[in-house]
Write a protein that holds these residues in place. Sequence first.
Motif, PDB file in Angstrom:
ATOM      1  N   GLY A 159       0.807  -1.200   0.000  1.00 58.05           N
ATOM      2  CA  GLY A 159       0.000   0.000   0.000  1.00 58.05           C
ATOM      3  C   GLY A 159       0.841   1.250   0.000  1.00 58.05           C
ATOM      4  O   GLY A 159       0.405   2.300  -0.443  1.00 58.05           O
ATOM      5  N   ALA A 203     -13.963   3.937  -3.694  1.00 57.09           N
ATOM      6  CA  ALA A 203     -12.702   3.243  -3.983  1.00 57.09           C
ATOM      7  C   ALA A 203     -11.619   4.252  -4.358  1.00 57.09           C
ATOM      8  O   ALA A 203     -10.489   4.166  -3.866  1.00 57.09           O
ATOM      9  CB  ALA A 203     -12.902   2.229  -5.113  1.00 57.09           C
ATOM     10  N   HIS A 252      -8.345   4.795  -2.197  1.00 52.09           N
ATOM     11  CA  HIS A 252      -7.067   4.487  -2.841  1.00 52.09           C
ATOM     12  C   HIS A 252      -6.069   5.631  -2.599  1.00 52.09           C
ATOM     13  O   HIS A 252      -4.923   5.405  -2.230  1.00 52.09           O
ATOM     14  CB  HIS A 252      -7.265   4.273  -4.341  1.00 52.09           C
ATOM     15  N   ASN A 267      -2.616   5.415  -0.311  1.00 53.77           N
ATOM     16  CA  ASN A 267      -1.299   5.511  -0.953  1.00 53.77           C
ATOM     17  C   ASN A 267      -0.667   6.891  -0.908  1.00 53.77           C
ATOM     18  O   ASN A 267       0.519   7.028  -1.141  1.00 53.77           O
ATOM     19  CB  ASN A 267      -1.403   5.066  -2.408  1.00 53.77           C
ATOM     20  N   SER A 272      -4.129  -3.432  -1.243  1.00 55.62           N
ATOM     21  CA  SER A 272      -4.482  -2.576  -2.366  1.00 55.62           C
ATOM     22  C   SER A 272      -5.991  -2.424  -2.476  1.00 55.62           C
ATOM     23  O   SER A 272      -6.726  -3.401  -2.476  1.00 55.62           O
ATOM     24  CB  SER A 272      -3.893  -3.182  -3.643  1.00 55.62           C
ATOM     25  N   ILE A 273      -6.439  -1.190  -2.561  1.00 58.49           N
ATOM     26  CA  ILE A 273      -7.859  -0.901  -2.736  1.00 58.49           C
ATOM     27  C   ILE A 273      -8.306  -1.337  -4.125  1.00 58.49           C
ATOM     28  O   ILE A 273      -9.361  -1.951  -4.299  1.00 58.49           O
ATOM     29  CB  ILE A 273      -8.118   0.606  -2.531  1.00 58.49           C
ATOM     30  N   ILE A 274      -7.474  -1.057  -5.128  1.00 52.04           N
ATOM     31  CA  ILE A 274      -7.834  -1.448  -6.492  1.00 52.04           C
ATOM     32  C   ILE A 274      -7.938  -2.970  -6.577  1.00 52.04           C
ATOM     33  O   ILE A 274      -8.824  -3.510  -7.239  1.00 52.04           O
ATOM     34  CB  ILE A 274      -6.810  -0.884  -7.494  1.00 52.04           C
TER      35      ILE A 274
END
Lengths: 323, 502
Positions: A7, A186, A190, A194, A277-279
Motif C-alpha cells: 500500500g 474506492a 485508494h 497511498n 491494495s484498494i484497487i
Amino acid sequence: MIFNKTGTLENTGTKFNWRDYTTLIGFIALFLIATIMGWPYFLRSRNLITLLRQISYTGIIALGMTLIIISGGFDLSVGSMTAFAGGVAIFAMNTFGPDSGFGVLAAILTAIVFATFLGAFNGFLITKWKIAPFIATLGTMSIYRSLVIYFAQAGNIESVNQRYGRIGSGVFLGLPIPVWMFFAIAAVLHVFLNHTRTGRYLCAVGANEQVARFSAIKVNLIRFIPYVITGFTVGVSAMLWSSRLNSMNPSDCAGYELDAIAAVVIGGTPMTGGRGSIIGTVIGAIMLGIINNMLVLAGVSSYLQQAAKGVVIIVAVLLQYKK
Amino acid sequence: MAEQAILEVQAISKEFSGVRVLNSINLPIHRGEILGLIGENGAGKSTLIKIINGIYTPTEGSLTLNGEEVQIRDAHSAKSLGIAMVPQEFNLVDSLNVFENIFLGSEPRRKNGLLDKAKMRARSKELLDRLETDISVEAKISTLSVAEKQMVEVSKAMIHDAKILIFDEPTTTLTQHEINILFDLMNRLRDDGVTMIFVSHKLKEVKTLCDRVAVLRDGDLVDVSTIDEIDEQMMAQKMVGRELTAIFPDKADPESDEVVLSVKDLSVDGKLDSVSLNLKKGEILGLAGLVGAGRTELAEAVMGLRRKQSGRVSIYGKEIAINNPRTAIDNKLGYISEDRQGRGIHTDFDLLANTTLISLKDYQNVLLDKKKIRETTEKYVDLFNTKTSSLKKELQYLSGGNQQKVYLSKWMDTNPEILILDEPTRGIDINAKSEIYQFINGLTDQGFSLIVISSELEEIIGLCTRVYVLREGKIAGELAGDHINEEEIMFYATGVKVMEQI
C-alpha cells in the motif's frame, strides 16, 4: 501503475514480477472464461451492469475492510451492522411521515452516522479494551443482529416513503448509483491509502506494531481509524440496500462479512496486514460477481455457488503466497 | 574431591553460518565439582552449554562421558545420559501443578496407556524431599515463588537421575535470600556427588560457590583455574583483556559544560532504581553494564516509551514531562533501539518509506510529496554511503550494516540534537561499524550530544569520554578519562567495585 504490491510503495523493482499482478491476471482470465462460457449473454451491457450492481453493496464494505486488514485487524460484524443501520435509517425516515424529502435526508444521514458510530464502537473495544478483533467483532456481530431483529419485532421494517427508493434503484450516466458510489469511494480510499500520512501509518502499524510505536506513531489511534471508515462504508451500503428494497428485513445482509473478506483476499491483501491494495479489492469484488454470474448463466445450482466462491478464494491465496 | 573427569569436552568448535563462535575448546569437567563458566556477552558460554546439553551439535570435536565418546542429539538424549539443564528462563506451565510440570514431556504411563499419576506424585515427592524443600507436589506453579519455581526446575532436571546439572545464570531473577537457598541446595547436591556447571556474570557468586573457574573470551577458552588461584579482579581481567583495534576515531572531550539532558531519580518498576545522570553538549556518554542491568529500560523511559514510576527529565535545563515518543522527538531527542528489526525498521518497507516514517508530517501538504520523500532518501543514502540497488528495495534485502544506516537516517530526519544509540553496531560487519563510528564522532562536531549504550566494551572505550556503569538497575559507577578501561567497567558491572561517583 495500477497495482500496488504494498500500500505504501510503488512497484518495487524494474523487473517484472508476475506475482505482483496475479489479481489482474486472474481477473482477465476469469473474464475471458466467462465471455466464452456465457457467450453472448455475459458481455451484454445489461448483464454487466447487473453484475456490478450486485457486487457494489459488499464491494463498498470490502473497501473499508481492506483498510482494517492492512492495519492488522479484522471485522466480522459488517453484515449485522448493515442490517442494523439500514433498519434504523428507515425507522428514522418514517417518523417524518410519507414521502417527506426531509425523511429521505434523515435516512441517508442516519444510516451513515449510525453505522460509523457502530464501527467506532468496534474500534473502541479493540483498541481501548484490547479485545482481539476477531472476538470483539464476533460479539458485536451477534449484538447488532439481535438488536435489529428485536427492534423490528422479527418482521420487515417497511418504508412509508416512496421517494427513498429512487436512490438505490437510480441510474446516472448509464450506471446504477450504487456502482458509482462503489467506484467513488474506492478512488477516495485508494488516494487515502497511498498518498496520505495516515494511509502509510496504517501499513506501518499492520506490518510491525512495535516498530510503529518506536517511530512515534499513535498506534491505537491508527488501529481505530479503519473501523470508523468501515462503519462509514457500511452506512453507505446500508443506505443503498434499504433504499433499493425500500424496506429492511432484519435478517438481510447476513454473510456480507464473508463476501467482503473474500474480495479483500482475492484482491491480494494478505490477512497478516502491513500492505494491500484498494484497487485489488475492487477487482476481487468484481471477480466474485463474475463467478456468480457465470454459474447463473450456466444454470448451475445456486447451492453450488458458495463452493465455487470457496475454491476461488483458496486458489487466489495459493497463487499469491506460494513461493 | 576426585580429580577424575566425568565429562570431557574435546576440541569442540562451533560455527554459525560461517562465523566461528567456539574455537577448539578442551575442558575436562571433574566428578562432583561445581565449575564456574564465565565470559562477556557473546564469548560463547551459552553455545558451549547448549552443546553439552544437546541443543546444538558441535561443528568439530567430541564429548566423552565417563571415558566413552557420546553423541548427544537433543536435550532428551542428554537427559537420558544424565545431563540436564536448569534454564535461565523457567519452562514451567503455570496452570499445571508441580508433579505434572516435573514430568512434563516424560510422563510415565500405566499399561492401559493412561498417565501413571501415582508414580508421578511419589517420584516428585522423593525428588523434592531430596532438595529438602516442603513444596507440595499438588501446588499450582502459579502460586509458587521464584525460588520455589527454580526448585521445581531442578527437580525436573533430576528426574532421570542427573549426574551433571547445568545452571544457566540461575541467580538473575532471584533475591539475595533466594540465592542463599539455591546455593545451599547446590552445595547439598555436590555432597551427593552431582557435578554442576554454573554459568554466571556475578563473579562474587562464582568465587563463593565454585571449585574451579573456566573463562571464555571470543570463543576461546582463555583460562581454567582452581578457585584459590583466582580472585574476582583476575576473573574480570581474563574475561576482557583484548587489544583495541584502530577502527575508532580520536576522542575529544566536549568543549562546553552545558548540560543538555539531565535525568533525576528515574525509577521504572522492577527495572531501574533512582537513576540520575547528565549529558553535556557535544559529549559522547557511554552507558555500560551487563545485559539486564537496565540500560535499554533507561533509554525507553527517557523517550516516553516506558512508564516512569518516578523521576524527572530535563532538556536544556527545562523539565519536560515525556509520556510518549512524539514529545521526546519534539524536544530534539532520538533513540536508536538495540532491536533493529523488531523495533527499528520495517523490513518489508523500502528505503523511502522507512527513512521518512517518523518525519512524515514534513512531507504532507494535502497528499504526500513523493518527490520530496525521494530527495530526502537520496540525501541520506549519499550521506551514509548506503549500498542499495534502488530506493524502492525492501530493507529485508539489505545487509545489517545498510539497514542500520537506514535506521540512522530515519532518526536523523527528525532533526534531533540528543541521540541515544542502543547497541548501534550490533550484528554488522567491521567496515560498516567503522563508518558508523566515524559518523557518530562527526556528529559531536555539529553540536550533537550522544549517549551510547553498548555491551561491547571496546565500543564504549573507543568512543566515549565519560561512562556510567549500570548494575541491577542502579548506577554502579561513573568513569572518565584513563579510568575508562575494560577492567574498571567490569569491576562495576559485576559488582566487584561499587559507587564512586566523580
